[in-house]
Design a protein around this motif. Structure first.
Motif, mmCIF file in Angstrom:
data_model
loop_
_atom_site.group_PDB
_atom_site.id
_atom_site.type_symbol
_atom_site.label_atom_id
_atom_site.label_comp_id
_atom_site.label_asym_id
_atom_site.label_seq_id
_atom_site.Cartn_x
_atom_site.Cartn_y
_atom_site.Cartn_z
ATOM 1 N N PHE A 171 -18.310 16.468 27.782
ATOM 2 C CA PHE A 171 -19.219 15.711 26.925
ATOM 3 C C PHE A 171 -19.419 14.288 27.424
ATOM 4 C CE2 PHE A 171 -14.968 14.789 25.495
ATOM 5 C CZ PHE A 171 -15.002 13.433 25.216
ATOM 6 N N PHE A 200 -25.589 25.191 29.959
ATOM 7 C CA PHE A 200 -24.486 25.911 29.339
ATOM 8 C C PHE A 200 -24.949 27.276 28.844
ATOM 9 C CE2 PHE A 200 -20.649 23.308 28.099
ATOM 10 C CZ PHE A 200 -19.798 24.284 28.559
ATOM 11 N N PHE A 217 -28.000 19.642 29.504
ATOM 12 C CA PHE A 217 -26.643 20.197 29.476
ATOM 13 C C PHE A 217 -26.609 21.520 28.715
ATOM 14 C CE2 PHE A 217 -22.452 20.308 27.326
ATOM 15 C CZ PHE A 217 -21.693 20.516 28.457
ATOM 16 N N LEU A 218 -27.304 21.531 27.554
ATOM 17 C CA LEU A 218 -27.243 22.727 26.734
ATOM 18 C C LEU A 218 -27.928 23.907 27.391
ATOM 19 C CD1 LEU A 218 -27.760 21.299 23.148
ATOM 20 C CD2 LEU A 218 -25.654 22.142 24.189
ATOM 21 N N GLU A 231 -20.540 20.595 21.699
ATOM 22 C CA GLU A 231 -19.834 20.376 22.951
ATOM 23 C C GLU A 231 -18.339 20.340 22.667
ATOM 24 O OE1 GLU A 231 -21.324 17.654 25.828
ATOM 25 O OE2 GLU A 231 -23.330 17.635 24.960
ATOM 26 N N ASN A 265 -19.073 20.448 32.503
ATOM 27 C CA ASN A 265 -18.110 21.026 31.569
ATOM 28 C C ASN A 265 -17.546 19.973 30.630
ATOM 29 O OD1 ASN A 265 -18.333 23.543 32.836
ATOM 30 N ND2 ASN A 265 -16.836 22.951 34.374
#
Length: 563
Positions: free
Chosen positions: A135, A7, A3-4, A435, A133
């Motif tokens: 958590f 992002f 996810f990071l 997040e 988008n």
């Protein structure tokens, strides 16, 4: 893909959207003259929905689906079986689920339907099972992802899944906030992004017929040469199908309404594979139940949207964008309320608190005054737009406002609104490795100032970094709460703040979600907001349309509700 890392790439790419020189010569003061990768299908574990845990159609998703033949009467019983999530009082973070082997017969059927447009690649399945988008997380991911190219293929896919009682989750732009695209029970993810054609444009009727995978930004690029546009503007990347599924809106809702007001009809694939058209193309009709409105906002729990007919608007002849500053968010909210009560038909009224402005400064190297800020847009003729601007300038002065500036240059106006549209990405400049938990409360307009004031007291006292962004013209505001989901104290504090704002809004006859939808994150608030009888009615509708509970099970309707 983590996810990071995703992002990080997205934030980097979005930096070009943040604009420079806001308070430059563009501003004036009135006081001065994919084609999917194909993989060999590997047999993987899947899961029939025993009880809905949580899956959902994203805001960019395109589907609507339904609940179940099961009667969930006892939340404690659900907990004992390990699949309860999102019921009244729930504070769980990771959505539980139950997986079962995907039948080989279903695998063969899906391959026959989709040909090369099917994958079991782990990275693809992970991306489709983790909201990009949000958590929110689930214990499982989809077993297979299919990419239909037509309404007929969607019908066949859904019918096969229903026969085998395998859950499905529609997927579109993946911009949803509340865990709509989670697949805690595994199953089949239906990615609708290949269905993105514009099927018909009726210029004289000011409507357009589209497939669900097209994005609202792509659609408006197509419409611009015709002098038309579709007025809803949620997050960049959102698709029309997902926007219908979550009943979204955006900054222009104060002028043009929400998705509910801008959809003329839909075509929807039901759980048994039937294709239903919800209404004619007439602008109004009193013929039977309003199936269009039933499907809009059903978050993939009643059917998969395959076609949408949208109302269009003329591109405004002229517009003015204005900004002003305040010493408190209450003063800013009071001005938004006074502006609406004045009868001025503004097209946008957006509020940013001082923390959000600081985030914008850090993300873009700007030097905007770090105070609560209101942003307005006025449309019409040049004379009318300027007259509205002057009236609002007087209202601002009466409520301790300052630094009232406006922009008329086209590029400056576009850049100005990018501040608001890219606000979420700017927030991560404050806490790059965190997040975001994003609230979405909405109250009657007269209560907005009190709600924001009370919320700001809690937010300012919190050890977490929190920003406020509001659609102040219709009583809807968001708080971006930045936290580390791996730290228990962070999770508890973020949840406490979110619950405070929701319960305060509900006490003011408001709602827990103005535009982001319920998904898995907001189910626990629905009984207090709507009452158990309303939820039982929803469950009866769900059971009637989706008796096998295959369609995005575990979303929208809290698991403790029974009938």
């Amino acid at each position: 893909m983590t996810f990071l890392s995703w992002f990080s790439r997205l934030r980097s790419a979005s930096k070009d959207f943040f604009y420079s020189n806001l308070r430059s010569s563009h501003f004036h003061n009135f006081n001065t003259p994919r084609s999917p990768t194909t993989h060999i299908f590997h047999s993987r574990k899947s899961y029939l929905p025993l009880l809905p845990a949580v899956l959902a159609a994203s805001v960019g998703s395109i589907a609507l689906q339904s609940h179940s033949k099961y009667s969930f009467s006892d939340a404690s019983d659900l907990d004992a079986r390990g699949v309860s999530f999102g019921g009244k009082g729930s504070t769980e973070f990771v959505v539980k689920g139950s997986r079962k082997e995907l039948p080989q017969e279903l695998v063969d059927e899906l391959k026959a339907i989709c040909q090369d447009d099917i994958t079991t690649d782990y990275d693809e399945r992970y991306i489709h099972g983790k909201p990009q988008n949000s958590f929110h997380k689930a214990v499982n991911i989809p077993d297979v992802v299919v990419f239909p190219r037509s309404e007929e293929e969607v019908s066949k896919i859904v019918k096969s899944c229903d026969m085998h009682k395998v859950p499905i989750v529609p997927y579109g732009g993946a911009t949803s906030i509340e865990g709509h695209t989670l697949s805690p029970n595994g199953g089949v993810c239906i990615d609708m992004t290949l269905m993105k054609s514009i099927k018909a444009l009726h210029i004289e009727d000011m409507d357009v017929v589209v497939e669900p995978g097209i994005g609202w930004m792509e659609l408006n690029e197509y419409l611009e040469p015709y002098g038309l546009f579709f007025p809803l503007d949620p997050g960049p990347g959102a698709t029309i199908g997902g926007m219908c599924a979550t009943r979204c809106s955006g900054s222009l809702a104060v002028r043009y309404g929400t998705m509910r007001d801008n959809v003329i009809n839909l075509k929807v694939v039901l759980a048994n594979g039937d294709i239903v058209k919800t209404a004619s193309r007439a602008r109004k009709s009193a013929a039977g139940y309003d199936l269009t409105r039933l499907m809009i906002g059903s978050e993939g729990t009643l059917g998969v949207i395959t076609e949408v007919t949208l109302r269009l608007q003329k591109i405004p002849q002229y517009s003015v964008v204005a900004m002003c500053n305040f010493t408190s968010v209450k003063d800013a909210a009071d001005v938004a309320i006074a502006t609406m009560l004045s009868g001025i038909q503004v097209s946008r009224v957006e509020l940013l608190d001082e923390v959000q402005v600081r985030a914008i400064n850090i993300a873009n190297g700007k030097d905007l005054p770090e105070t609560p800020t209101l942003m307005f847009e006025f449309i019409g003729t040049e004379a009318y737009s300027r007259e509205q601007t002057q009236i609002v300038q007087k209202i601002v002065a009466e409520h301790n406002g300052s630094d009232f500036v406006f922009a008329e240059d086209s590029d400056a106006k576009k850049e100005l609104w990018k501040i608001r549209k890219e606000a979420l990405w700017a927030c991560f400049a404050l806490e790059p490795n965190f997040e975001a938990m994003i609230s979405d409360v909405c109250v009657p307009l007269s209560s907005l100032a009190e709600l924001i004031s009370r919320s700001k007291q809690e937010l300012n006292a919190s050890p977490l970094v929190c920003t406020v962004i509001a659609h102040a013209g219709d009583g809807n505001f968001h708080t971006v709460i930045l936290f580390d989901p791996n730290i228990e104290e962070h999770r508890q504090e973020a949840e406490r703040l979110n619950q405070f704002m929701v319960h305060t809004a509900l006490a003011m006859e408001g709602t827990c979600t103005g535009e982001h939808g319920v998904g898995t994150g907001k189910m626990k608030y629905l009984e207090k907001e709507l009452g158990v009888e309303a939820l039982r009615t929803m469950k009866r509708i769900k059971a009637a349309l989706d008796p096998n509970n295959i369609m995005n099970p575990g979303k929208l309707i809290p698991p403790h509700v029974c009938f």
